[in-house]
Design an enzyme around this catalytic site. Structure first.
Site, PDB file in Angstrom:
ATOM      1  N   SER A   1      28.144 142.205   6.399  1.00 33.09           N
ATOM      2  CA  SER A   1      28.406 140.630   6.698  1.00 33.09           C
ATOM      3  C   SER A   1      28.870 140.006   7.268  1.00 33.09           C
ATOM      4  CB  SER A   1      27.804 139.990   5.646  1.00 33.09           C
ATOM      5  OG  SER A   1      26.485 140.284   4.675  1.00 33.09           O
TER       6      SER A   1
ATOM      7  N   CYS B   1      30.273 140.085  17.089  1.00 38.61           N
ATOM      8  CA  CYS B   1      30.543 138.546  17.874  1.00 38.61           C
ATOM      9  C   CYS B   1      32.187 138.221  17.923  1.00 38.61           C
ATOM     10  CB  CYS B   1      29.822 137.847  17.680  1.00 38.61           C
ATOM     11  SG  CYS B   1      27.992 138.624  18.590  1.00 38.61           S
TER      12      CYS B   1
ATOM     13  N   ARG C   1      14.412 120.061  40.068  1.00 41.46           N
ATOM     14  CA  ARG C   1      13.862 119.077  41.820  1.00 41.46           C
ATOM     15  C   ARG C   1      14.037 120.037  42.745  1.00 41.46           C
ATOM     16  NH1 ARG C   1      16.559 113.051  41.606  1.00 41.46           N
ATOM     17  NH2 ARG C   1      15.071 112.822  43.169  1.00 41.46           N
TER      18      ARG C   1
END
Length: 451
Positions: free
Chosen positions: A41, A45, A445
């Site tokens: 566990s 990363c 946009r």
């Protein structure tokens, strides 16, 4: 007689599943985990940040120790490797003898890609996917190397280049692609490359490693396909990983990209024979395209472990599983020094491969209101479907606070939002945090005008 669940692999997917099962199954049921290493566990990363010294100890990377798992009722056996599987007889052979089971969860993770070139077995050539490999890199750093070569420029390669920079090492990155982070658009890779150059990190793009120079069994240099030879006292391998799916292959289970195990939405690989899989050894489905991918990430593994546990529980006690895994939209984030880099959805190249008709825009803005002190440059790239107007992909590169805006984009893609919807999303605004039109608003946009 209760049921025995055997889990192969003691990291994210395996231990998440095992921890859930011991809480939810009956006292007569047994959960056995075998793990070939000595750690459980932990956050793979976090390894680059530990090597860099930002994380003080490897213990800080461990979410739950083996002793804690045992206290919680898991029969955890360390230093045990699965060697073969008789799926019809439901017997797993290990280095510690045979294990029969009612349900088997394969959570064997992935292993680093190793270059098949001369000298690759020399001392001083180390991948970085496990705590022991991180310990080996730190041991090599104790030798005071002068020149380090990072082989690979994906997430781990880029993060390890930063780690070496923080340690004051003369660092060079080699990459088969023209720019770092090939998973991103070229404009993002160019920004990362510029940052590397500004910090005196060498970069050899579009080059392949063809061999290693060695002396007395130790690496001294790296050979490239253009006849360049780079001096190296330490080589960090970051060519990516491949699934550890040997058990699944032996059992005749379906395999997907890179040999990853194919599972259903409950993480079941073979319901008739009680075989499940979770984590970096499995394939995941892209929620937009439906394609199977191999995307080894810790957050996926933890979710899949939870899903697998609910499926196994339902298979033992009856009823429907509580959880299912719906797939991914390919959301990633990383950092190079002060530059944050993130993406979600598909890239231009991936959209073209899928045959999608899309438009893309990129806008340059700032991390918060430009007049507020400390605002940093930020670029947002957005891909939209020409017919449906749905947001298909977003990528972000910029200064501190830029990267995590990708989560809003991932939510928009997951919800099937159009650029029209994104323009009207009610984002938080105050000058220290954002411009009055959020960078995602501005990109939407711009795409709206094209559409």
């Amino acid at each position: 007689m209760g049921s025995r669940v055997v889990v192969v692999g003691g990291d994210a997917g395996g231990m998440t599943a095992a921890s859930a099962l011991v809480k939810r199954l009956g006292d007569e049921d047994e959960v056995v985990v075998i793990e070939r290493g000595e750690f459980t566990s932990y956050s793979a990363c976090g390894l680059p940040y530990w090597v860099a010294g930002e994380v003080e100890s490897c213990d800080d990377l461990i979410a739950r120790s083996p002793d804690k798992h045992r206290e919680n009722g898991i029969d955890l056996r360390l230093g045990v490797t699965a060697t073969s599987l008789d799926a019809d007889a439901k017997v797993l052979t290990t280095t510690d003898g045979e294990l029969s089971y009612d349900h088997l969860l394969i959570a064997t993770g992935a292993e680093p890609v190793w270059p098949e070139v001369e000298g690759a077995d020399a001392e001083g050539i180390v991948p970085i996917t496990t705590i022991p490999q991180g310990q080996e890199i730190l041991r090599q750093l104790d030798r005071k190397p002068e020149k380090v070569v990072v082989a690979g420029s994906g997430f781990i390669g880029t993060e390890m280049a930063e780690a070496c920079l923080r340690l004051g090492l003369d660092t060079t990155v080699i990459s088969a692609t023209e720019f770092p982070l090939a998973q991103f658009e070229k404009l993002v890779g160019e920004r990362v490359h510029e940052q590397m150059a500004s910090r005196q990190i060498g970069f050899h793009g579009g080059r392949r490693l063809t061999g290693f120079r060695t002396k007395d069994g130790r690496v001294t240099g790296v050979e490239l396909d253009d006849s360049t030879v780079l001096d190296a006292d330490l080589v960090i391998l970051a060519f990516g990983v491949t699934p550890r799916s040997e058990l699944a292959r032996e059992a005749g289970l379906p395999l997907g990209p890179k040999g990853a195990i194919v599972v259903d939405e409950y993480q079941c690989a073979d319901p008739a024979r009680g075989i499940w899989a979770a984590g970096d050894c499995t394939a995941v489905r892209d929620r937009q395209s439906g394609e199977l991918l191999h995307l080894p990430l810790g957050d996926h593994a933890n979710k899949q472990g939870m899903v697998a546990a609910s499926g196994i529980e339902a298979a033992i006690v009856g009823g429907e599983p509580e959880w299912s895994f719906p797939g991914v939209v390919q959301t990633f984030i990383t950092r190079f020094c002060d530059l944050e880099i993130s993406r979600t959805g598909v890239s231009t190249a991936e959209a073209e491969k899928l045959g999608w008709d899309t438009v893309s825009v990129s806008i340059d803005t700032t991390t918060w209101a430009g007049y507020y002190p400390g605002a940093e440059p930020m670029t947002v790239w957005l891909l939209a479907d020409r017919r449906t107007r749905q947001v298909r992909g977003v990528q972000i590169v910029g200064g501190p606070t830029a990267g995590l805006r990708i989560d809003a984009a991932a939510t928009a893609i997951t919800a099937g939002m159009r650029v029209d919807d994104l323009i009207m999303l009610d984002f938080a605004y105050a000058p220290p945090f954002s411009s009055v039109w959020s960078p995602l608003h501005v990109a939407a946009r711009a795409a709206y005008k094209l559409l």
